[in-house]
Design a protein around this motif. Sequence first.
Motif, PDB file in Angstrom:
ATOM      1  N   ARG A  15       0.826  -1.220   0.000  1.00  0.00           N
ATOM      2  CA  ARG A  15       0.000   0.000   0.000  1.00  0.00           C
ATOM      3  C   ARG A  15       0.856   1.264   0.000  1.00  0.00           C
ATOM      4  O   ARG A  15       0.494   2.260  -0.625  1.00  0.00           O
ATOM      5  CB  ARG A  15      -0.910  -0.025   1.226  1.00  0.00           C
ATOM      6  CG  ARG A  15      -1.761   1.237   1.420  1.00  0.00           C
ATOM      7  CD  ARG A  15      -2.751   1.091   2.561  1.00  0.00           C
ATOM      8  NE  ARG A  15      -2.101   0.674   3.802  1.00  0.00           N
ATOM      9  CZ  ARG A  15      -1.444   1.501   4.609  1.00  0.00           C
ATOM     10  NH1 ARG A  15      -1.312   2.780   4.307  1.00  0.00           N
ATOM     11  NH2 ARG A  15      -0.903   1.050   5.728  1.00  0.00           N
ATOM     12  N   VAL A  16       1.988   1.257   0.676  1.00  0.00           N
ATOM     13  CA  VAL A  16       2.792   2.480   0.785  1.00  0.00           C
ATOM     14  C   VAL A  16       3.702   2.684  -0.420  1.00  0.00           C
ATOM     15  O   VAL A  16       4.279   3.756  -0.580  1.00  0.00           O
ATOM     16  CB  VAL A  16       3.633   2.505   2.078  1.00  0.00           C
ATOM     17  CG1 VAL A  16       2.746   2.313   3.288  1.00  0.00           C
ATOM     18  CG2 VAL A  16       4.751   1.487   2.051  1.00  0.00           C
ATOM     19  N   LEU A  17       3.823   1.668  -1.284  1.00  0.00           N
ATOM     20  CA  LEU A  17       4.706   1.769  -2.439  1.00  0.00           C
ATOM     21  C   LEU A  17       3.999   2.392  -3.642  1.00  0.00           C
ATOM     22  O   LEU A  17       2.784   2.264  -3.807  1.00  0.00           O
ATOM     23  CB  LEU A  17       5.233   0.390  -2.830  1.00  0.00           C
ATOM     24  CG  LEU A  17       6.320  -0.185  -1.928  1.00  0.00           C
ATOM     25  CD1 LEU A  17       6.557  -1.657  -2.247  1.00  0.00           C
ATOM     26  CD2 LEU A  17       7.619   0.605  -2.068  1.00  0.00           C
ATOM     27  N   THR A  18       4.790   3.027  -4.495  1.00  0.00           N
ATOM     28  CA  THR A  18       4.289   3.533  -5.759  1.00  0.00           C
ATOM     29  C   THR A  18       3.991   2.363  -6.691  1.00  0.00           C
ATOM     30  O   THR A  18       4.311   1.210  -6.392  1.00  0.00           O
ATOM     31  CB  THR A  18       5.329   4.448  -6.419  1.00  0.00           C
ATOM     32  OG1 THR A  18       6.519   3.676  -6.678  1.00  0.00           O
ATOM     33  CG2 THR A  18       5.673   5.623  -5.532  1.00  0.00           C
ATOM     34  N   GLY A  19       3.437   2.664  -7.852  1.00  0.00           N
ATOM     35  CA  GLY A  19       3.085   1.619  -8.806  1.00  0.00           C
ATOM     36  C   GLY A  19       4.265   0.870  -9.364  1.00  0.00           C
ATOM     37  O   GLY A  19       4.111  -0.227  -9.916  1.00  0.00           O
ATOM     38  N   ASN A  20       5.449   1.431  -9.240  1.00  0.00           N
ATOM     39  CA  ASN A  20       6.668   0.756  -9.708  1.00  0.00           C
ATOM     40  C   ASN A  20       7.653   0.604  -8.555  1.00  0.00           C
ATOM     41  O   ASN A  20       8.862   0.709  -8.731  1.00  0.00           O
ATOM     42  CB  ASN A  20       7.305   1.552 -10.854  1.00  0.00           C
ATOM     43  CG  ASN A  20       8.352   0.747 -11.609  1.00  0.00           C
ATOM     44  OD1 ASN A  20       8.227  -0.464 -11.773  1.00  0.00           O
ATOM     45  ND2 ASN A  20       9.399   1.431 -12.068  1.00  0.00           N
ATOM     46  N   GLY A  21       7.121   0.365  -7.358  1.00  0.00           N
ATOM     47  CA  GLY A  21       7.950   0.329  -6.162  1.00  0.00           C
ATOM     48  C   GLY A  21       8.649  -1.004  -5.950  1.00  0.00           C
ATOM     49  O   GLY A  21       8.349  -2.014  -6.591  1.00  0.00           O
ATOM     50  N   ARG A  22       9.588  -0.989  -5.017  1.00  0.00           N
ATOM     51  CA  ARG A  22      10.360  -2.177  -4.679  1.00  0.00           C
ATOM     52  C   ARG A  22      10.334  -2.392  -3.164  1.00  0.00           C
ATOM     53  O   ARG A  22      10.326  -1.444  -2.388  1.00  0.00           O
ATOM     54  CB  ARG A  22      11.823  -2.036  -5.124  1.00  0.00           C
ATOM     55  CG  ARG A  22      12.032  -1.771  -6.612  1.00  0.00           C
ATOM     56  CD  ARG A  22      11.674  -2.973  -7.453  1.00  0.00           C
ATOM     57  NE  ARG A  22      12.081  -2.844  -8.837  1.00  0.00           N
ATOM     58  CZ  ARG A  22      11.395  -2.216  -9.774  1.00  0.00           C
ATOM     59  NH1 ARG A  22      10.238  -1.619  -9.475  1.00  0.00           N
ATOM     60  NH2 ARG A  22      11.830  -2.175 -11.019  1.00  0.00           N
TER      61      ARG A  22
END
Length: 203
Positions: free
Chosen positions: A83-90
Amino acid sequence: GCGTGAMLHEARDAGHAGRLCGLDPAAGMLAQARKRTDIEWVQGDLGEAAFNGAFDLVVMTGHAFQVFVEDRELRTALAAIRRVLTGNGRFAFETRNPRARAWEEWTSDRPIEIRNELGASVQMARQVTAVFDGRVSFSHTFTSPDWSQPQVSHSTLRFLDAPLLASFLDEAGFAIEAQFGDWDRSPVTDGSPEIITIARTMF
């Protein structure tokens, strides 16, 4: 589980100019971390933090991933991280490889001694108390010449093998981008001490 913030301190010192945020439930750890004011520090956990889509990277170190002992706890944590990550998060983290059986070395006849800058000494001994269903329970006993009696803490960690770990990540919307068996980036084998994982968001 940012602890005293050492990793984030190093990231800032190495030139990271963007937003850095350390999150930890332990007030004592954050009291040390907050000596640096150029980093955001938050007491709590991801389930409480209002960080929707705020970060490109979530890092969990110190084998903190293993404190999620039950399936429900693990699913809740992964959903919060997603939930806290962006759409291209890691999401980058490490967990001990159960096939290496690290707990067999956690014996009380190998205490660790720590001294502070004033010379005060504390010894820590670890003792495994139970091994069951992919979980290991153990105690830490802390002693010091300056204390009237030892202090004892009890913990349980979960050891997930690589296939089960992959299934939990997939269910939470992550794909494994890279995985290593140690910090030299060697592949995961039965004898590898670690399962170091970089997972990316899938949707």
